[in-house]
Design an enzyme around this catalytic site. Sequence first.
Site, PDB file in Angstrom:
ATOM      1  N   HIS A 183       0.932  -1.074  -0.036  1.00  0.00           N
ATOM      2  CA  HIS A 183      -0.084   0.079  -0.068  1.00  0.00           C
ATOM      3  C   HIS A 183       0.938   1.333  -0.037  1.00  0.00           C
ATOM      4  O   HIS A 183       1.238   1.738   0.942  1.00  0.00           O
ATOM      5  CB  HIS A 183      -0.774  -0.020   1.350  1.00  0.00           C
ATOM      6  CG  HIS A 183      -1.916   0.826   1.115  1.00  0.00           C
ATOM      7  ND1 HIS A 183      -3.058   0.967   2.039  1.00  0.00           N
ATOM      8  CD2 HIS A 183      -2.237   2.219   0.598  1.00  0.00           C
ATOM      9  CE1 HIS A 183      -3.859   2.072   1.928  1.00  0.00           C
ATOM     10  NE2 HIS A 183      -2.927   2.941   1.059  1.00  0.00           N
ATOM     11  N   HIS A 205       1.451   4.752  -2.390  1.00  0.00           N
ATOM     12  CA  HIS A 205       1.002   5.617  -3.568  1.00  0.00           C
ATOM     13  C   HIS A 205       2.308   6.249  -4.078  1.00  0.00           C
ATOM     14  O   HIS A 205       2.992   7.035  -3.096  1.00  0.00           O
ATOM     15  CB  HIS A 205       0.008   6.820  -3.148  1.00  0.00           C
ATOM     16  CG  HIS A 205      -1.302   6.171  -2.734  1.00  0.00           C
ATOM     17  ND1 HIS A 205      -2.238   5.667  -3.405  1.00  0.00           N
ATOM     18  CD2 HIS A 205      -1.390   5.703  -1.501  1.00  0.00           C
ATOM     19  CE1 HIS A 205      -3.236   5.445  -2.544  1.00  0.00           C
ATOM     20  NE2 HIS A 205      -2.918   5.209  -1.514  1.00  0.00           N
ATOM     21  N   HIS A 234      -9.562   1.027  -1.776  1.00  0.00           N
ATOM     22  CA  HIS A 234      -9.621   1.790  -0.313  1.00  0.00           C
ATOM     23  C   HIS A 234     -11.001   1.627   0.150  1.00  0.00           C
ATOM     24  O   HIS A 234     -12.096   1.987  -0.473  1.00  0.00           O
ATOM     25  CB  HIS A 234      -9.189   3.336  -0.640  1.00  0.00           C
ATOM     26  CG  HIS A 234      -7.714   3.423  -0.754  1.00  0.00           C
ATOM     27  ND1 HIS A 234      -7.075   2.890  -1.492  1.00  0.00           N
ATOM     28  CD2 HIS A 234      -6.674   4.198   0.065  1.00  0.00           C
ATOM     29  CE1 HIS A 234      -5.867   3.210  -1.602  1.00  0.00           C
ATOM     30  NE2 HIS A 234      -5.650   3.960  -0.520  1.00  0.00           N
ATOM     31  N   GLU A 249     -11.671   3.431   5.614  1.00  0.00           N
ATOM     32  CA  GLU A 249     -10.550   4.351   6.227  1.00  0.00           C
ATOM     33  C   GLU A 249     -11.401   5.391   6.932  1.00  0.00           C
ATOM     34  O   GLU A 249     -11.243   5.556   8.056  1.00  0.00           O
ATOM     35  CB  GLU A 249      -9.768   4.873   5.085  1.00  0.00           C
ATOM     36  CG  GLU A 249      -8.523   5.707   5.460  1.00  0.00           C
ATOM     37  CD  GLU A 249      -7.762   6.541   4.318  1.00  0.00           C
ATOM     38  OE1 GLU A 249      -8.150   6.588   3.201  1.00  0.00           O
ATOM     39  OE2 GLU A 249      -6.755   7.091   4.440  1.00  0.00           O
ATOM     40  N   ASP A 271       1.548   3.836   2.729  1.00  0.00           N
ATOM     41  CA  ASP A 271       0.426   4.803   2.133  1.00  0.00           C
ATOM     42  C   ASP A 271       1.210   6.008   1.321  1.00  0.00           C
ATOM     43  O   ASP A 271       1.483   5.860   0.379  1.00  0.00           O
ATOM     44  CB  ASP A 271      -0.361   5.287   3.210  1.00  0.00           C
ATOM     45  CG  ASP A 271      -1.849   5.736   2.521  1.00  0.00           C
ATOM     46  OD1 ASP A 271      -2.149   5.269   1.668  1.00  0.00           O
ATOM     47  OD2 ASP A 271      -2.503   6.178   3.383  1.00  0.00           O
ATOM     48  N   ASP A 272       1.389   7.098   1.983  1.00  0.00           N
ATOM     49  CA  ASP A 272       2.259   8.355   1.377  1.00  0.00           C
ATOM     50  C   ASP A 272       3.399   8.719   2.404  1.00  0.00           C
ATOM     51  O   ASP A 272       3.204   9.636   3.215  1.00  0.00           O
ATOM     52  CB  ASP A 272       0.987   9.284   1.435  1.00  0.00           C
ATOM     53  CG  ASP A 272      -0.124   8.891   0.655  1.00  0.00           C
ATOM     54  OD1 ASP A 272       0.122   8.854  -0.620  1.00  0.00           O
ATOM     55  OD2 ASP A 272      -1.122   8.452   1.390  1.00  0.00           O
TER      56      ASP A 272
HETATM   57  N1  ADE Z   1      -4.483   8.647  -1.794  1.00  0.00           N
HETATM   58  C1  ADE Z   1      -3.333   8.750  -1.398  1.00  0.00           C
HETATM   59  N2  ADE Z   1      -3.400   8.389  -0.168  1.00  0.00           N
HETATM   60  C2  ADE Z   1      -4.561   7.992  -0.068  1.00  0.00           C
HETATM   61  C3  ADE Z   1      -5.568   7.714   1.176  1.00  0.00           C
HETATM   62  N3  ADE Z   1      -4.751   7.180   2.270  1.00  0.00           N
HETATM   63  N4  ADE Z   1      -6.761   7.502   0.987  1.00  0.00           N
HETATM   64  C4  ADE Z   1      -7.388   7.730   0.024  1.00  0.00           C
HETATM   65  N5  ADE Z   1      -6.578   8.094  -1.308  1.00  0.00           N
HETATM   66  C5  ADE Z   1      -5.347   8.200  -1.203  1.00  0.00           C
HETATM   67 ZN    ZN Z   2      -3.700   4.687   0.427  1.00  0.00          ZN
END
Ligand code: ADE
Ligand code: ZN
Length: 358
Positions: free
Chosen positions: A22, A24, A202, A205, A283-284
């Site tokens: 996971h 991006h 997703h 969340e 994630d990011d």
């Molecule tokens: N795009 C990038 N990170 C995300 C996240 N945590 N939830 C939804 N879209 C995303």
């Molecule tokens: Zn994500």
Amino acid sequence: MSEQNHATISAFVTGLPKAELHLHLEGSFEPELMFEISKRNRIDLPYENVEEIKAAYSFKNLQEFLDIYYAGASVLLKKQDFYDLAWAYLEKVASENVRHVEVFFDPQTHTHRGVPFDVVIEGILDALNDGKKKLGMSSYLIMSYLRHLDEGDAIKIFHEGIKYRDEIVGVGLDSSELGNPPSKFAEVFELSKEAGWKLCAHAGEEGPSEYIWEAIDLLKVDRIDHGNRCLEDEKLIAELSKREIGLTICPLSNDKLQVVKDLSEHPMRKLLAKGLKASAHSDDPAYFGGYMNANYTHLAAATEMTRNEIAMMAKHSFETSFLPVEEKAKYLDEIEGYVASNSYLEIMPPKTRQIFSL
Ligand code: ADE
Ligand code: ZN
């Protein structure tokens, strides 16, 4: 948590083979590289320097983050930019004993600004191929549809992506969750399944557990990204467990986006205890303060995880990956061997030792 204990957990995590499921790519855009690319493309960012960018990374919810994330991605224009973004990420995780990655990219974020799809994907694919050759990093690419846009837009991107059918392993669904349920994308997911692609979405969340039901029953996804809110529905927990559907949980993201009140209240241990195939991911990472090992280590320290629980997350990451079964088995054996060769007590947090009367 003593510093020594944190260091012991960190050493254990570093030695553990892991798969990142996971991530991006646009969320791995570090401020230094963002600044460099903005200068060479002569695109102004609303920040004077890297410190100002970092200072802006404080979010109350998913949307506040997404607004900044899309603004950062707006400096990416050329094939070399996408190559540099993906290459920087691969170099980083190769140093963390991450053996396999399945990364998302958001083509609509770029095609909507006039950047051709081919420019985006070819830059990324070149970096992934170089990662295989130069870093020995195994990787798959997942094309994510943006759920705040309409389904017609996602179908257009499907037709762009299909030209690269064999270079893409699957599709995902991301961006603003609330008000954009999985059912909005039933047709494009059906097309994607018919194309032979794996499916992720997703869900759960910020959105309710009903979105997770829709993702598994309507979209027929192989994996749920996040899925934290499944804990609100016992029937759903039983179904996810029975179908062995992976949950790619993102601890530092959950903390920064206030999906959890505090990392010490993170539900990972509960998910594992319920028999769910949950694993930890980043994630990011450029926005949330850490890549794979930081996610594992901070989570384990904050929630006093045992060594077996930490190893279980790594096992789940391979089990629920899209790797062939033989590859999965190889990594699972390696993890078993690694755990067996490390003594148990030294990493056990004090409270857990007390529970076991050690
Ligand atoms: N795009 C990038 N990170 C995300 C996240 N945590 N939830 C939804 N879209 C995303
Ligand atoms: Zn994500």
